[in-house]
Design an enzyme around this catalytic site. Sequence first.
Site, PDB file in Angstrom:
ATOM      1  N   HIS A   1      43.163  39.148  40.708  1.00 42.19           N
ATOM      2  CA  HIS A   1      42.155  38.795  41.687  1.00 42.19           C
ATOM      3  C   HIS A   1      42.590  37.261  42.335  1.00 42.19           C
ATOM      4  O   HIS A   1      41.445  36.695  43.013  1.00 42.19           O
ATOM      5  CB  HIS A   1      40.766  38.526  41.014  1.00 42.19           C
ATOM      6  CG  HIS A   1      40.221  39.995  40.610  1.00 42.19           C
ATOM      7  ND1 HIS A   1      39.260  39.893  39.774  1.00 42.19           N
ATOM      8  CD2 HIS A   1      40.678  41.314  41.015  1.00 42.19           C
ATOM      9  CE1 HIS A   1      39.040  41.528  39.744  1.00 42.19           C
ATOM     10  NE2 HIS A   1      39.853  41.994  40.401  1.00 42.19           N
TER      11      HIS A   1
ATOM     12  N   ASN B   1      35.331  41.623  22.648  1.00 46.26           N
ATOM     13  CA  ASN B   1      33.914  41.286  23.086  1.00 46.26           C
ATOM     14  C   ASN B   1      32.911  41.017  22.534  1.00 46.26           C
ATOM     15  O   ASN B   1      32.631  42.404  21.853  1.00 46.26           O
ATOM     16  CB  ASN B   1      33.986  42.253  24.534  1.00 46.26           C
ATOM     17  CG  ASN B   1      33.047  41.860  25.394  1.00 46.26           C
ATOM     18  OD1 ASN B   1      32.122  41.160  25.359  1.00 46.26           O
ATOM     19  ND2 ASN B   1      33.460  42.033  26.856  1.00 46.26           N
TER      20      ASN B   1
HETATM   21  P1  OAD Z   1      31.981  39.343  33.404  1.00 46.30           P
HETATM   22  O1  OAD Z   1      31.156  38.188  33.640  1.00 46.30           O
HETATM   23  O2  OAD Z   1      31.656  40.510  34.244  1.00 46.30           O
HETATM   24  O3  OAD Z   1      32.284  39.689  31.892  1.00 46.30           O
HETATM   25  C1  OAD Z   1      32.747  38.776  30.976  1.00 46.30           C
HETATM   26  C2  OAD Z   1      32.579  39.296  29.665  1.00 46.30           C
HETATM   27  O4  OAD Z   1      33.062  38.453  28.655  1.00 46.30           O
HETATM   28  C3  OAD Z   1      31.259  40.131  29.348  1.00 46.30           C
HETATM   29  O5  OAD Z   1      31.410  41.352  28.558  1.00 46.30           O
HETATM   30  C4  OAD Z   1      31.054  39.111  28.038  1.00 46.30           C
HETATM   31  O6  OAD Z   1      30.381  39.963  26.862  1.00 46.30           O
HETATM   32  C5  OAD Z   1      32.312  38.790  27.354  1.00 46.30           C
HETATM   33  N1  OAD Z   1      32.271  37.446  26.617  1.00 46.30           N
HETATM   34  C6  OAD Z   1      31.553  36.420  26.981  1.00 46.30           C
HETATM   35  N2  OAD Z   1      32.045  35.308  26.085  1.00 46.30           N
HETATM   36  C7  OAD Z   1      33.080  36.011  25.429  1.00 46.30           C
HETATM   37  C8  OAD Z   1      33.930  35.303  24.474  1.00 46.30           C
HETATM   38  N3  OAD Z   1      33.905  33.845  24.290  1.00 46.30           N
HETATM   39  N4  OAD Z   1      35.196  35.903  24.070  1.00 46.30           N
HETATM   40  C9  OAD Z   1      35.287  37.286  24.689  1.00 46.30           C
HETATM   41  N5  OAD Z   1      34.450  37.878  25.446  1.00 46.30           N
HETATM   42  C10 OAD Z   1      33.283  37.193  26.106  1.00 46.30           C
HETATM   43  O7  OAD Z   1      33.641  38.844  34.117  1.00 46.30           O
HETATM   44  P2  OAD Z   1      34.741  39.950  34.375  1.00 46.30           P
HETATM   45  O8  OAD Z   1      34.552  41.164  33.629  1.00 46.30           O
HETATM   46  O9  OAD Z   1      35.967  39.132  34.413  1.00 46.30           O
HETATM   47  O10 OAD Z   1      35.920  39.588  40.443  1.00 46.30           O
HETATM   48  O11 OAD Z   1      34.450  40.257  35.923  1.00 46.30           O
HETATM   49  C11 OAD Z   1      35.117  41.178  36.563  1.00 46.30           C
HETATM   50  C12 OAD Z   1      35.161  40.779  38.111  1.00 46.30           C
HETATM   51  O12 OAD Z   1      34.110  40.650  38.487  1.00 46.30           O
HETATM   52  C13 OAD Z   1      35.734  39.169  38.185  1.00 46.30           C
HETATM   53  O13 OAD Z   1      37.321  39.043  38.307  1.00 46.30           O
HETATM   54  C14 OAD Z   1      35.173  39.061  39.433  1.00 46.30           C
HETATM   55  C15 OAD Z   1      33.852  39.406  39.239  1.00 46.30           C
HETATM   56  O14 OAD Z   1      32.864  39.371  40.226  1.00 46.30           O
HETATM   57  C16 OAD Z   1      36.268  39.152  41.680  1.00 46.30           C
HETATM   58  O15 OAD Z   1      35.732  38.082  42.082  1.00 46.30           O
HETATM   59  C17 OAD Z   1      36.899  40.116  42.693  1.00 46.30           C
END
Ligand code: OAD
Length: 248
Positions: free
Chosen positions: A116, A211
Amino acid sequence: MLDELVTVLSRCKRCVVLTGAGMSAESGVPTFRGDEGLWRKFRPEELANVDAFMANPELVWEWYNWRRQLMAEVEPNPGHFAITAMEKWFEHFTMITQNVDGLHRAAGTKSILELHGNIARNKCLDCNRPFEIEGEIDSGQIPACPKCGGKIRPDVVWFGEMLDPETIQSAFSEAERADVFFSIGTSAVVHPAASLPVTAKRQGAVLVEINPERTPLSELADFRFSACSGELLPSLMDALRETSGGGD
Ligand code: OAD
Ligand code: ZN
C-alpha cells in the site's frame, strides 16, 4: 501449540509473512478498524480515496500530516524485530506488508513488499512522478508538480486504486510457493492483500494466523494464535532458536 508449530516450521524452507495494522498497534499506531483508529470521526474509507482528495485536498492532507507525525514518533516493537530474526532463520523469506509506516524496514527486515505504499513519500496526483520536499506539506498550500502542475499527494494506495502491478505480482508468486504463510495483525478484509493467504493455503502452505480477534481467515488457518504479535512472535523465535541449537 507453539511446540507443534515449531516442529512444522523446522521442515519449511519458504516463509512468507503478511502484516497489517495490528502489527504496529503495540508501537502506538492506531489500527484502521478499531475505534481508536478514527480521526475526527472520519472512517479511513472516507478520506483515503481520490474523490475525497479532489473534493477536499486540504482535509485529506491534514489527516496524512497527523498520521505522518504520529508515525515519525513511533518505533518498531518486539514483533517487528522477531520478524527480522525470522528472515535470517528461513532459507527463503518474503515480508509483505499493508502498512505504510516503514516500521519493518526500521527494524532491519530486508525483503519487504509494501503493498500500500509508504506514507513518508509523495507523488503527483496526475503524472505519478515522485516529489521530494524538505519538511511537511502545508495542507493550506499544497505544492504543485514541477512537471505537470498536478497536486502533490501521499504515495500510498487509496481505496479504489490499483496496487503497483509488479509488487502485487511478486506477492502472489511468493504466496504460491510458500511452505508456510503467516497472516499477522490484519483484519483480512481488504483485497487483493486478503487473497494472498488463501492462495498460499490453496497451493499447500501451512497457514498461521496471529490476531487477538477472529477474521475471515481464522477458519482456514492451520494454526491460530489469539495473541498480540509483539508477544507471540518473540516467543516463537525463542522456541525456534532452542530447537535449532541456539543459532540466529
Ligand atoms: P485493520 O485495522 O483492518 O485490522 C487490524 C487487525 O489487527 C485487527 O484484526 C485486529 O484484531 C488486529 N490487532 C490489533 N492489535 C493487534 C496486536 N497487538 N497484534 C496482532 N493483531 C492485532 O488493518 P488492516 O488489516 O491492516 O489500506 O487493514 C487493511 C487495509 O485497510 C490497510 O492497509 C488500509 C486500510 O484501509 C489502505 O489504506 C489501502
Ligand atoms: Zn505531475
